[in-house]
Design a protein around this motif. Structure first.
Motif, mmCIF file in Angstrom:
data_model
loop_
_atom_site.group_PDB
_atom_site.id
_atom_site.type_symbol
_atom_site.label_atom_id
_atom_site.label_comp_id
_atom_site.label_asym_id
_atom_site.label_seq_id
_atom_site.Cartn_x
_atom_site.Cartn_y
_atom_site.Cartn_z
ATOM 1 N N ALA A 27 0.824 -1.204 0.000
ATOM 2 C CA ALA A 27 0.000 0.000 0.000
ATOM 3 C C ALA A 27 0.864 1.261 0.000
ATOM 4 N N LEU A 28 1.911 1.260 0.796
ATOM 5 C CA LEU A 28 2.782 2.431 0.867
ATOM 6 C C LEU A 28 3.526 2.649 -0.446
ATOM 7 N N ILE A 75 -4.896 -1.027 9.319
ATOM 8 C CA ILE A 75 -3.837 -0.137 8.818
ATOM 9 C C ILE A 75 -4.134 0.266 7.376
ATOM 10 N N LEU A 76 -4.534 -0.685 6.560
ATOM 11 C CA LEU A 76 -4.831 -0.374 5.156
ATOM 12 C C LEU A 76 -5.977 0.620 5.033
ATOM 13 N N ALA A 85 -4.658 7.096 -4.229
ATOM 14 C CA ALA A 85 -4.155 5.924 -4.938
ATOM 15 C C ALA A 85 -4.700 4.630 -4.358
ATOM 16 N N LEU A 86 -5.256 4.708 -3.135
ATOM 17 C CA LEU A 86 -5.657 3.500 -2.418
ATOM 18 C C LEU A 86 -7.163 3.340 -2.274
ATOM 19 N N ALA A 87 -7.917 4.383 -2.583
ATOM 20 C CA ALA A 87 -9.381 4.325 -2.491
ATOM 21 C C ALA A 87 -9.970 5.514 -3.226
ATOM 22 N N THR A 160 -7.792 -0.663 -5.389
ATOM 23 C CA THR A 160 -7.911 -0.101 -4.046
ATOM 24 C C THR A 160 -7.219 -1.020 -3.050
ATOM 25 N N VAL A 161 -7.195 -0.593 -1.790
ATOM 26 C CA VAL A 161 -6.616 -1.448 -0.753
ATOM 27 C C VAL A 161 -7.376 -2.764 -0.615
ATOM 28 N N ALA A 162 -8.642 -2.769 -1.013
ATOM 29 C CA ALA A 162 -9.393 -4.025 -0.958
ATOM 30 C C ALA A 162 -8.766 -5.074 -1.865
#
Length: 215
Positions: A27-28, A75-76, A85-87, A160-162
């Motif tokens: 994720a990072l 954390i995510l 970028a993640l959601a 996404t993080v999912a």
């Protein structure tokens, strides 16, 4: 304060490349944020100091300028609140992302882990028809997931993080073959883990284990 993530200094070969700090590193990397890895050996994991950060002595644990956290899913979701970028940026999109993170952890992973545990202990005297029921339940969950992903690149149409959680759950099934019965899921897993951010994260974790291999 630079983001810090706790990770094990070394684990046995069967676990290498699968320890849950991989999800946070990924994720990072996707977000493009710098971070530091704090390596934890098994003695440190038992210490009162570390248990003050991660009560169960596991990894990952996470800290930044605002919070100290543990549990990869939590954390995510924290990171997803801070990075486009993640959601998605809209409330509905973020809610759907949260839903799929929880679904990966609650509706898929318990069934994959039960099957993997059983498959790794072929000589164990499982209760009558336990294997068939376990496999049947897992196939039902994977079938539902496959139907959802049919025609989609990612769970919600964009990464996404999912997708980090779901693809790492499916990745653990590679050696056990069941997910191969669902080509849609195989394509999805390969699409996610083929991303450069995943490859960088995986290599970083494996490099640490190589450097700290016991003599």
């Amino acid at each position: 304060m630079t983001i810090q993530v706790a990770a094990f200094r070394w684990v046995p070969p069967f676990a290498q490349g699968f320890v849950r700090d991989l999800r946070i590193r990924w994720a990072l990397e996707e977000a493009g944020w710098p971070y530091e890895i704090e390596l934890i050996d098994f003695e440190r994991a038992k210490s009162a100091d570390y248990r003050g950060w991660q009560p169960f002595g596991q990894v990952p644990a996470y800290r930044d300028s605002h919070v100290e956290m543990f549990e990869s899913g939590a954390i995510l979701l924290h990171l997803a609140e801070r990075s486009d970028a993640l959601a998605p940026t809209d409330a509905a999109g973020r809610a759907r992302t949260t839903t799929w993170v929880i679904a990966a952890l609650n509706s898929i992973e318990p069934f994959t882990q039960r099957f993997i545990e059983m498959d790794n202990a072929p000589g164990t005297a499982w209760p009558e028809d336990y294997r068939a029921r376990t496999e049947g339940l897992l196939e039902s969950r994977l079938g539902g997931l496959s139907a959802w992903l049919e025609g989609k690149g990612y769970l919600e149409g964009r990464f996404t993080v999912a997708d980090i959680v779901m693809s790492t759950v499916l990745r653990e099934m590679e050696a056990h073959g069941l997910a191969a019965r669902f080509p849609v899921l195989e394509d999805y897993r390969a699409r996610c883990t083929g991303r450069p951010a995943f490859q960088r994260s995986l290599e970083a974790q494996l490099a640490t284990f190589r450097e700290n291999e016991p003599a």
